[in-house]
Design an enzyme around this catalytic site. Structure first.
Site, PDB file in Angstrom:
ATOM      1  N   ASP A 109     -17.067 -22.299  11.595  1.00 38.74           N
ATOM      2  CA  ASP A 109     -17.538 -21.727  10.338  1.00 38.74           C
ATOM      3  C   ASP A 109     -18.110 -20.356  10.703  1.00 38.74           C
ATOM      4  O   ASP A 109     -19.080 -20.269  11.462  1.00 38.74           O
ATOM      5  CB  ASP A 109     -18.626 -22.657   9.775  1.00 38.74           C
ATOM      6  CG  ASP A 109     -19.237 -22.111   8.504  1.00 38.74           C
ATOM      7  OD1 ASP A 109     -19.083 -20.904   8.226  1.00 38.74           O
ATOM      8  OD2 ASP A 109     -19.888 -22.910   7.791  1.00 38.74           O
ATOM      9  N   LYS A 174      -9.080  -2.755   7.895  1.00 38.98           N
ATOM     10  CA  LYS A 174      -9.531  -2.030   6.720  1.00 38.98           C
ATOM     11  C   LYS A 174      -9.808  -3.026   5.603  1.00 38.98           C
ATOM     12  O   LYS A 174      -9.317  -4.139   5.705  1.00 38.98           O
ATOM     13  CB  LYS A 174      -8.509  -0.984   6.302  1.00 38.98           C
ATOM     14  CG  LYS A 174      -7.205  -1.566   5.762  1.00 38.98           C
ATOM     15  CD  LYS A 174      -6.438  -0.588   4.925  1.00 38.98           C
ATOM     16  CE  LYS A 174      -7.030  -0.453   3.534  1.00 38.98           C
ATOM     17  NZ  LYS A 174      -6.071  -0.145   2.492  1.00 38.98           N
ATOM     18  N   ASP A 203      -6.180   1.524  11.246  1.00 33.10           N
ATOM     19  CA  ASP A 203      -5.483   2.142  10.110  1.00 33.10           C
ATOM     20  C   ASP A 203      -4.010   2.046  10.465  1.00 33.10           C
ATOM     21  O   ASP A 203      -3.538   2.760  11.361  1.00 33.10           O
ATOM     22  CB  ASP A 203      -5.900   3.602   9.923  1.00 33.10           C
ATOM     23  CG  ASP A 203      -5.279   4.165   8.656  1.00 33.10           C
ATOM     24  OD1 ASP A 203      -4.052   4.018   8.490  1.00 33.10           O
ATOM     25  OD2 ASP A 203      -6.015   4.720   7.825  1.00 33.10           O
ATOM     26  N   HIS A 204      -3.293   1.162   9.805  1.00 32.93           N
ATOM     27  CA  HIS A 204      -1.942   0.868  10.307  1.00 32.93           C
ATOM     28  C   HIS A 204      -0.993   2.057  10.198  1.00 32.93           C
ATOM     29  O   HIS A 204       0.038   2.088  10.853  1.00 32.93           O
ATOM     30  CB  HIS A 204      -1.363  -0.398   9.654  1.00 32.93           C
ATOM     31  CG  HIS A 204      -0.846  -0.221   8.271  1.00 32.93           C
ATOM     32  ND1 HIS A 204      -1.651  -0.235   7.164  1.00 32.93           N
ATOM     33  CD2 HIS A 204       0.415  -0.030   7.804  1.00 32.93           C
ATOM     34  CE1 HIS A 204      -0.909  -0.072   6.075  1.00 32.93           C
ATOM     35  NE2 HIS A 204       0.354   0.061   6.434  1.00 32.93           N
ATOM     36  N   LYS A 208       2.639   3.964  12.714  1.00 34.96           N
ATOM     37  CA  LYS A 208       4.008   4.266  12.254  1.00 34.96           C
ATOM     38  C   LYS A 208       4.607   5.329  13.177  1.00 34.96           C
ATOM     39  O   LYS A 208       3.946   6.287  13.541  1.00 34.96           O
ATOM     40  CB  LYS A 208       3.987   4.751  10.805  1.00 34.96           C
ATOM     41  CG  LYS A 208       3.555   3.646   9.829  1.00 34.96           C
ATOM     42  CD  LYS A 208       3.674   4.096   8.391  1.00 34.96           C
ATOM     43  CE  LYS A 208       3.057   3.098   7.440  1.00 34.96           C
ATOM     44  NZ  LYS A 208       3.902   1.955   7.097  1.00 34.96           N
ATOM     45  N   GLU A 242       4.585   4.397  -3.898  1.00 40.17           N
ATOM     46  CA  GLU A 242       4.994   2.995  -3.806  1.00 40.17           C
ATOM     47  C   GLU A 242       5.664   2.598  -5.120  1.00 40.17           C
ATOM     48  O   GLU A 242       5.264   3.060  -6.183  1.00 40.17           O
ATOM     49  CB  GLU A 242       3.774   2.100  -3.584  1.00 40.17           C
ATOM     50  CG  GLU A 242       3.089   2.343  -2.269  1.00 40.17           C
ATOM     51  CD  GLU A 242       1.990   1.320  -2.011  1.00 40.17           C
ATOM     52  OE1 GLU A 242       2.311   0.278  -1.433  1.00 40.17           O
ATOM     53  OE2 GLU A 242       0.853   1.557  -2.422  1.00 40.17           O
ATOM     54  N   ASP A 261      -8.041   2.940  -1.561  1.00 36.49           N
ATOM     55  CA  ASP A 261      -7.030   2.087  -0.942  1.00 36.49           C
ATOM     56  C   ASP A 261      -6.096   2.875  -0.020  1.00 36.49           C
ATOM     57  O   ASP A 261      -5.704   2.380   1.030  1.00 36.49           O
ATOM     58  CB  ASP A 261      -6.218   1.396  -2.054  1.00 36.49           C
ATOM     59  CG  ASP A 261      -5.285   0.331  -1.520  1.00 36.49           C
ATOM     60  OD1 ASP A 261      -5.734  -0.486  -0.699  1.00 36.49           O
ATOM     61  OD2 ASP A 261      -4.105   0.311  -1.933  1.00 36.49           O
ATOM     62  N   HIS A 266      -5.321   6.064   4.980  1.00 36.88           N
ATOM     63  CA  HIS A 266      -3.947   6.327   5.436  1.00 36.88           C
ATOM     64  C   HIS A 266      -3.530   7.786   5.259  1.00 36.88           C
ATOM     65  O   HIS A 266      -2.990   8.409   6.168  1.00 36.88           O
ATOM     66  CB  HIS A 266      -2.947   5.459   4.663  1.00 36.88           C
ATOM     67  CG  HIS A 266      -3.215   3.986   4.745  1.00 36.88           C
ATOM     68  ND1 HIS A 266      -3.739   3.390   5.853  1.00 36.88           N
ATOM     69  CD2 HIS A 266      -3.026   2.988   3.836  1.00 36.88           C
ATOM     70  CE1 HIS A 266      -3.853   2.079   5.642  1.00 36.88           C
ATOM     71  NE2 HIS A 266      -3.432   1.812   4.416  1.00 36.88           N
ATOM     72  N   LYS A 366       0.852   3.882  -7.200  1.00 39.96           N
ATOM     73  CA  LYS A 366       1.588   2.615  -7.313  1.00 39.96           C
ATOM     74  C   LYS A 366       2.580   2.746  -8.470  1.00 39.96           C
ATOM     75  O   LYS A 366       2.372   3.531  -9.401  1.00 39.96           O
ATOM     76  CB  LYS A 366       0.620   1.475  -7.636  1.00 39.96           C
ATOM     77  CG  LYS A 366      -0.408   1.237  -6.532  1.00 39.96           C
ATOM     78  CD  LYS A 366      -0.095  -0.023  -5.760  1.00 39.96           C
ATOM     79  CE  LYS A 366      -1.124  -0.320  -4.703  1.00 39.96           C
ATOM     80  NZ  LYS A 366      -0.532  -0.781  -3.447  1.00 39.96           N
TER      81      LYS A 366
HETATM   82  C1  BG6 Z   1      -2.462  -1.077   2.396  1.00 43.44           C
HETATM   83  C2  BG6 Z   1      -2.917  -1.034   0.967  1.00 43.44           C
HETATM   84  O1  BG6 Z   1      -3.481  -0.633   3.250  1.00 43.44           O
HETATM   85  O2  BG6 Z   1      -1.323  -0.255   2.553  1.00 43.44           O
HETATM   86  C3  BG6 Z   1      -1.806  -1.468   0.032  1.00 43.44           C
HETATM   87  O3  BG6 Z   1      -4.046  -1.874   0.775  1.00 43.44           O
HETATM   88  C4  BG6 Z   1      -0.566  -0.655   0.298  1.00 43.44           C
HETATM   89  O4  BG6 Z   1      -2.206  -1.333  -1.325  1.00 43.44           O
HETATM   90  C5  BG6 Z   1      -0.218  -0.655   1.777  1.00 43.44           C
HETATM   91  O5  BG6 Z   1       0.497  -1.212  -0.460  1.00 43.44           O
HETATM   92  C6  BG6 Z   1       0.902   0.318   2.050  1.00 43.44           C
HETATM   93  O6  BG6 Z   1       1.350   0.193   3.368  1.00 43.44           O
HETATM   94  P1  BG6 Z   1       2.827   0.608   3.772  1.00 43.44           P
HETATM   95  O7  BG6 Z   1       2.838   0.469   5.250  1.00 43.44           O
HETATM   96  O8  BG6 Z   1       3.735  -0.340   3.064  1.00 43.44           O
HETATM   97  O9  BG6 Z   1       3.019   2.009   3.286  1.00 43.44           O
END
Ligand code: BG6
Length: 514
Positions: A109, A174, A203-204, A208, A242, A261, A266, A366
């Protein structure tokens, strides 16, 4: 200052930029909090399995899921297998068998201090069983409200401290805060127990390929760097579009909106790599210092700038991918009168010798017409005018398009003569597509990120000052917009609010895509 190539700028073969020469990470335990969550199942576990298959995980390795689920080892293995199969299809049987032996689960937990003591005991046992040498990587893939409590408990249980000769790191997913104050508070909480050098903020976008490529493109090509300034660049567009809506995350998005977001994290990462000065060398500290220094030169958003240089929007019902889709206010979890923005255009300006007078138009939204993330650098047109050629054909400046996703690649738009009679000109693309050029699978963003985290290279992670400066920059916009509501002003499947087009048009420019 810019410098010519020196040894300090050598990149090492087989490594991500700034990494230690393709090294296999040291033996360690990867403790995954939130192992049964969506992110772990879709991204983290597949990325770890890919690294394993590529021979990039150390011999002494264990992946320990830590969650409330009452799973023993076998049940955890079965659930990981199921996640992997869902995202990767059938697994290589032998690879899976070996990988599965490294998996373990601790039922706990996350709010109970005692459970961290038990976790610690189990980790020590694993060290003895698998030779993981007391090295630990904690990964917080949990609800943001749990970041602080988990950090406190790890610290209080003595798990945040490395002994002599071993290391402890923590990766924080994040969102890192929801505003400047909460980001600062989270940093302070982390710093009670962890040194900055052991904190890895995820931060993904930094994983890339094309985002990493920005460094190589800019500083590895003598062609671009001399032109990368106000003398030659008219303006820059960054589009992060997106087609998806909020995908069942309405209640999260209601607290967030596109600036929090996407843009604060990003998009600012992309922007900073694109516009920063050359780093002193390729060390994580030097690269990250250059990025934050760029953001230090960003002009603050005054009320006047927010009114005239920023646009927000919210999608109404429309068509996406040939389907009728609801408006944002009709999405589950979203208030019927929600004022949250699903689109934003911010004009970024940098008060520096390099960028004075060059606007960076940054937009994200979006439910836009296409899914595309790209940077378009618009160069100034040359002075020469061809007789008898008029309009855009005459004056088109060159454009460099850096396509981050999908179809990662580069295109340089140049003017060329139309074959046949007369001197007619047209712009054409010299283009390069990663998929064609390299003909191999591009790693998913989480693969290089996890690998570098395991190697102890933080270049691809966000430093404290960067995260705080990013929040500081967007705060005036968030506050101004928070004081009134965004109204539905663009149809799903369009390129966003009409005002975003007019904003550029009044400055004699057009969007690269619309
Ligand atoms: C995330 C957001 O961090 O990144 C999402 O919370 C978004 O809302 C996503 O859709 C986009 O990631 P990618 O790699 O698909 O551009």
């Amino acid at each position: 200052m810019l410098q010519t190539a020196t040894a300090r700028w050598d990149w090492e073969e087989g490594s991500s930029i700034g990494a230690t020469a393709g090294a296999i990470p040291e033996p360690c335990v990867f403790v995954l909090f939130g192992a049964s969550g969506d992110l772990a199942r879709r991204k983290l576990l597949p990325a770890l399995f890919q690294l394993f298959q590529r021979g990039l995980l150390p011999q002494g390795f264990a992946l320990v899921g830590a969650s409330l689920a009452k799973l023993d080892r076998e049940a955890f293995q079965a659930s990981v297998r199921e996640s992997l199969e869902q995202s990767m299809g059938e697994l290589d049987g032998l690879a899976w068998q070996v990988f599965a032996r490294q998996l373990d689960h601790v039922t706990m937990d996350l709010s109970r201090a005692d459970d961290y003591v038990r976790l610690g005991q189990r980790l020590s046992e694993i060290d003895r069983e698998r030779g993981t040498r007391g090295n630990r990587l904690f990964y917080l893939s949990v609800a943001p409200s749990l970041f602080g409590p988990v950090v406190d408990h790890l610290g209080e249980a003595g798990l945040a401290r490395a002994g002599r000769g071993n290391w402890v790191r923590i990766i924080v997913e994040k969102p890192f805060g929801t505003d400047l104050a909460s980001a600062r508070a989270l940093n302070a909480r982390l710093h009670r127990f962890f040194d900055e050098s052991s904190i890895y903020r995820m931060d993904h976008y930094l994983g890339k390929e094309m985002v990493q490529n920005l460094l190589v493109l800019r500083f590895g090509n003598g062609l671009f760097e001399p032109l990368w300034n106000r003398q030659h660049i008219d303006h820059v567009q960054i589009t992060n579009a997106e087609t998806l809506g909020v995908e069942g995350r309405g209640s999260y998005y209601e607290q967030s909106g596109v600036v929090r977001d996407m843009i604060q994290g990003h998009v600012f990462q992309v922007l900073s790599l694109l516009a920063m000065e050359a780093p002193e060398d390729l060390s994580p500290e030097a690269v990250r210092t250059s990025k934050v220094e760029l953001l230090q030169t960003a002009r603050a958003f005054s009320p006047e700038r927010i009114r005239t240089e920023c646009i927000r929007g919210q999608y109404s019902a429309g068509q996406s991918g040939g389907q009728l889709v609801p408006g944002y206010r009709q999405e589950p979890g979203v208030a019927a009168d929600s004022g949250v923005e699903t689109y934003a255009l911010l004009t970024m300006r940098f008060d520096s010798m390099r960028w004075a007078g060059v606007p960076f138009y940054v937009r994200s939204g979006k439910r836009l017409k296409e899914r595309v993330t790209e940077v378009v650098v618009h160069f100034k047109p040359g002075p020469f005018r061809f007789p008898g050629v008029s309009g855009p054909e005459q004056s088109a400046g060159n454009r460099l398009v850096i396509r981050i996703q999908p179809e990662e690649g580069l295109a340089l738009r140049i003017n060329t003569k139309v074959p046949g009679q007369g001197l007619r000109a047209r712009d054409v693309d010299m283009s390069f597509l990663y998929a064609q050029g390299f003909g191999e699978r591009l790693p998913e963003a989480y693969e290089p990120l996890l690998l570098e985290g395991l190697r102890g290279n933080s270049t691809l992670y966000t430093r404290r000052d960067m995260v705080e400066r990013s929040w500081e920059l967007v705060m005036p916009v968030l506050e101004a917009w928070g004081a009134s509501k965004a109204e539905p002003n663009y149809a799903a499947g369009s390129w966003g609010p009409a005002a975003a087009r007019s904003l550029l048009e009044t400055q004699g420019r057009t969007w690269n895509r619309e």
